[in-house]
Design an enzyme around this catalytic site. Sequence first.
Site, PDB file in Angstrom:
ATOM      1  N   ARG A  50     123.234  32.604  43.629  1.00  0.00           N
ATOM      2  CA  ARG A  50     122.834  31.196  43.703  1.00  0.00           C
ATOM      3  C   ARG A  50     122.507  30.302  41.739  1.00  0.00           C
ATOM      4  O   ARG A  50     121.410  30.008  42.329  1.00  0.00           O
ATOM      5  CB  ARG A  50     121.596  31.075  44.876  1.00  0.00           C
ATOM      6  CG  ARG A  50     120.366  31.464  44.752  1.00  0.00           C
ATOM      7  CD  ARG A  50     119.359  31.878  45.553  1.00  0.00           C
ATOM      8  NE  ARG A  50     118.435  32.593  45.183  1.00  0.00           N
ATOM      9  CZ  ARG A  50     116.940  32.323  44.684  1.00  0.00           C
ATOM     10  NH1 ARG A  50     116.234  31.266  43.933  1.00  0.00           N
ATOM     11  NH2 ARG A  50     116.057  33.826  44.965  1.00  0.00           N
ATOM     12  N   ASN A  51     122.561  31.129  41.391  1.00  0.00           N
ATOM     13  CA  ASN A  51     122.320  31.147  40.186  1.00  0.00           C
ATOM     14  C   ASN A  51     123.683  31.051  39.542  1.00  0.00           C
ATOM     15  O   ASN A  51     124.533  31.609  39.460  1.00  0.00           O
ATOM     16  CB  ASN A  51     121.362  32.160  39.560  1.00  0.00           C
ATOM     17  CG  ASN A  51     119.929  32.292  39.801  1.00  0.00           C
ATOM     18  OD1 ASN A  51     119.265  31.207  39.701  1.00  0.00           O
ATOM     19  ND2 ASN A  51     119.297  32.955  40.353  1.00  0.00           N
ATOM     20  N   GLY A  76     120.491  43.461  45.275  1.00  0.00           N
ATOM     21  CA  GLY A  76     119.360  43.253  43.666  1.00  0.00           C
ATOM     22  C   GLY A  76     117.932  43.447  44.554  1.00  0.00           C
ATOM     23  O   GLY A  76     117.696  43.802  45.589  1.00  0.00           O
ATOM     24  N   ARG A  77     117.377  43.040  42.845  1.00  0.00           N
ATOM     25  CA  ARG A  77     116.158  43.264  43.192  1.00  0.00           C
ATOM     26  C   ARG A  77     115.051  41.983  43.416  1.00  0.00           C
ATOM     27  O   ARG A  77     116.662  41.203  43.024  1.00  0.00           O
ATOM     28  CB  ARG A  77     115.425  43.893  42.266  1.00  0.00           C
ATOM     29  CG  ARG A  77     114.144  44.052  41.167  1.00  0.00           C
ATOM     30  CD  ARG A  77     113.533  44.293  40.400  1.00  0.00           C
ATOM     31  NE  ARG A  77     112.452  43.926  40.093  1.00  0.00           N
ATOM     32  CZ  ARG A  77     111.427  43.123  40.264  1.00  0.00           C
ATOM     33  NH1 ARG A  77     111.652  42.028  40.141  1.00  0.00           N
ATOM     34  NH2 ARG A  77     109.821  43.109  39.636  1.00  0.00           N
ATOM     35  N   ASP A  78     114.281  42.515  44.844  1.00  0.00           N
ATOM     36  CA  ASP A  78     114.047  41.377  45.301  1.00  0.00           C
ATOM     37  C   ASP A  78     115.259  40.059  45.841  1.00  0.00           C
ATOM     38  O   ASP A  78     114.968  38.914  45.262  1.00  0.00           O
ATOM     39  CB  ASP A  78     113.019  40.376  44.671  1.00  0.00           C
ATOM     40  CG  ASP A  78     111.678  39.472  44.897  1.00  0.00           C
ATOM     41  OD1 ASP A  78     112.072  39.194  46.418  1.00  0.00           O
ATOM     42  OD2 ASP A  78     111.579  38.730  44.688  1.00  0.00           O
TER      43      ASP A  78
END
Lengths: 381, 78
Positions: A193-194, A285-287
């Site tokens: 989302r980036n 991924g992380r978080d």
Amino acid sequence: MVSRPHGGRLIDRTRVGSSLERLREESNFMEKLEVNEGRAFDVANIAHGVYSPLEGFMNRNDYESVLNSMRLEDDTPWTIPIVLDAEEKHLKDLREGDEIALSYKGKNIAILRINEIFSWDKKRHAYSIYKTTSSKHPGVLKIMSMKEMMISGPITLLEDPQEKFERQRLWPKDTRVLFEHLKWSSVVAFQTRNAPHTGHEYIMKAALTFADGLFVNPLLGWKKKGDFRDDVIVSAYKALLDRYFPKESYVFSVLRMEMNYAGPREAIHHAIVRKNYGATHMIVGRDHAGIGDFYGPYDAWKAFEEFPDLGIIPLFIREAFYCKKCKAMVNEKICPHGEEDRIRISGTRIRKMLTKGERPPEFLMRPEVVDAILSFEKPFF
Amino acid sequence: MKKKLGPKGRYTTVSIPVTLYERIKNLINDTGFSSVSQFVIYVLREIASNMEEEKISSSLTDEEKNEIIERLKKLGYI
Ligand SMILES: [Zn+2]
């Protein structure tokens, strides 16, 4: 072999030709229910099998089961409710079995055959899905602003939502044929989302090294304030993929689906959706899908332990950082140096720099990606 | 079939030999499983989904597939 659709069968609630014409005509004489952008996306996603095995908005039993046990009533894993909310006053003349037209921006987009109309408890919903009822959580806020009733039932699509990136929008039916055509037997999906920084690039390439193909599938649609806007994400990815990935190694396609920031539950949901597109693996991924410190950094990884029957393999890839001694993007597993040599890549920091019109250094973001982002006047929500 | 509503949904009872129960109980010591039931549910779900996996076939006709391939060519994916 691509993944089997979730629940065993890829749902198709679209119609073509004369049958579609007839339904469009009939819909003009039905009661109308205006839906918002997020629900309009959901309608299309249901119809095109993105949410297989769902054929419509969830009924009460499935909804309750998802809240309580992260599964549909028939035990199929499912973690995020796909529900349609409505105001009581719009429903008073409607009953089970009635057909209504769902409209978006005044246009009939689908027919819904009413299965059930039921009330729901927002606080309980929020707590079950987000593990919090804090109004600091954007997902909770979204829930609290929803209408007081739920309306369920199967839908039939009348009209695809307008898509600005139509040439970059594939549905599960398309990607399944495409992956097969490309003879990819392992397809790793990347949810994003980036706009991509070098950490994202590293993770995608680490996964791609072991897979036949990479499926880059950014989410477009409502996001929290400060997140990248849709066209920025698409341009930034194009800039990265065109120059730094072999053309035959990836497929890029957009997905209109709102973020919920539900952390672990949303990670599972993201995996199910990509399974329907035919992906065999998904990068977690992380978080993943987290926000602030509502979820532990590896809660999403742990969530997968409860689903031996998910049917898509999560790839837990460690956070990447730049190491001044290794002079490369690395992760904890492969870099022996200390924290003093490591430059952590913070999306927040990069966004702050970009907001001020500053260019993040090349080891944080590819210059072509920076150019793409800065070519927009307002890159953020 | 008797069903009861637990905090995490509806449950029913199946019988397994006590010897097997004890064996699993020993097996799951120091694993992430907190009970024999949890282990049995996990394993059965895994097996069930593998068995379901074997039963699928593609739902598209060759004609539909070709149409999609043509579209993908036009979009530049192929
Ligand atoms: Zn190092």
